[in-house]
Design a protein around this motif. Structure first.
Motif, PDB file in Angstrom:
ATOM      1  N   ARG A   1      -2.898   5.610  14.759  1.00 18.91           N
ATOM      2  CA  ARG A   1      -4.310   5.794  15.126  1.00 18.91           C
ATOM      3  C   ARG A   1      -5.290   5.341  14.049  1.00 18.91           C
ATOM      4  NH1 ARG A   1      -3.349  11.776  17.575  1.00 18.91           N
ATOM      5  NH2 ARG A   1      -2.519  11.088  19.576  1.00 18.91           N
ATOM      6  N   ASP A   2      -4.790   5.217  12.807  1.00 19.57           N
ATOM      7  CA  ASP A   2      -5.700   4.943  11.693  1.00 19.57           C
ATOM      8  C   ASP A   2      -5.417   3.663  10.909  1.00 19.57           C
ATOM      9  OD1 ASP A   2      -7.030   7.482  12.088  1.00 19.57           O
ATOM     10  OD2 ASP A   2      -5.276   8.425  11.169  1.00 19.57           O
ATOM     11  N   GLU A   3      -4.156   3.269  10.798  1.00 14.99           N
ATOM     12  CA  GLU A   3      -3.785   2.173   9.898  1.00 14.99           C
ATOM     13  C   GLU A   3      -3.419   0.899  10.649  1.00 14.99           C
ATOM     14  OE1 GLU A   3      -3.815   2.312   6.504  1.00 14.99           O
ATOM     15  OE2 GLU A   3      -4.602   4.359   6.651  1.00 14.99           O
TER      16      GLU A   3
ATOM     17  N   PRO B   1      -5.112  -0.582  14.679  1.00 13.92           N
ATOM     18  CA  PRO B   1      -4.645   0.618  15.368  1.00 13.92           C
ATOM     19  C   PRO B   1      -4.804   0.466  16.889  1.00 13.92           C
ATOM     20  CG  PRO B   1      -5.905   1.239  13.444  1.00 13.92           C
ATOM     21  CD  PRO B   1      -6.057  -0.251  13.607  1.00 13.92           C
TER      22      PRO B   1
END
Length: 144
Positions: A96-98, A36
């Motif tokens: 933002r996460d993966e 990310p």
């Protein structure tokens, strides 16, 4: 109008998914995992010889952007007609996460080839008037 573009016999040549597509797909020549917020310069394993008075514009693929948040940092990237090196694409993972893994052979960008007119820059004491005048960035629609 049709033009031939020379490519060496290495890497995956750019291809049009459909005959009427403006952009030709560029393929990754290497596998890279983007965490990310991470960016990476990814080679395509190919080079091209653009015709004189044309430019290659490297643009993001809309599916990668919409589904995975993958874009190109300096979009559109500019390829000048005289450049003969490997085409590389700076991908950015905006998710933002993966993390996102690019595999060798994946379509990672698209290449548009456009004509460029010869331009001469001439110094003048003042410019002619225009519809926007000196109104700045976003002046035609940004409500602030």
């Amino acid at each position: 109008m049709s033009a031939s573009i020379q490519i060496p016999h290495t890497g995956q040549a750019p291809t049009h998914a459909n005959p009427s597509d403006a952009g030709a797909d560029l393929y990754a020549a290497e596998s890279v995992t983007l965490a990310p917020g991470e960016r990476a310069l990814i080679g395509t394993g190919t080079a091209i010889a653009l015709p004189e008075r044309t430019v290659g514009l490297v643009a993001p693929r809309s599916g990668l952007a919409a589904k995975h948040g993958i874009t190109i940092v300096n979009a559109p990237g500019v390829i000048d007609a005289g450049y003969r090196g490997e085409l590389k694409v700076t991908l950015l993972n905006t998710d933002r996460d993966e993390a996102y893994t690019v595999n060798a052979g994946d379509r990672i960008a698209q290449l548009l080839v456009l004509p460029i007119p010869a331009v001469e820059f001439i110094a003048v004491s003042e410019l002619p008037t225009g519809d926007r005048g000196a109104a700045g960035f976003g002046s035609s629609g940004y409500a602030g």
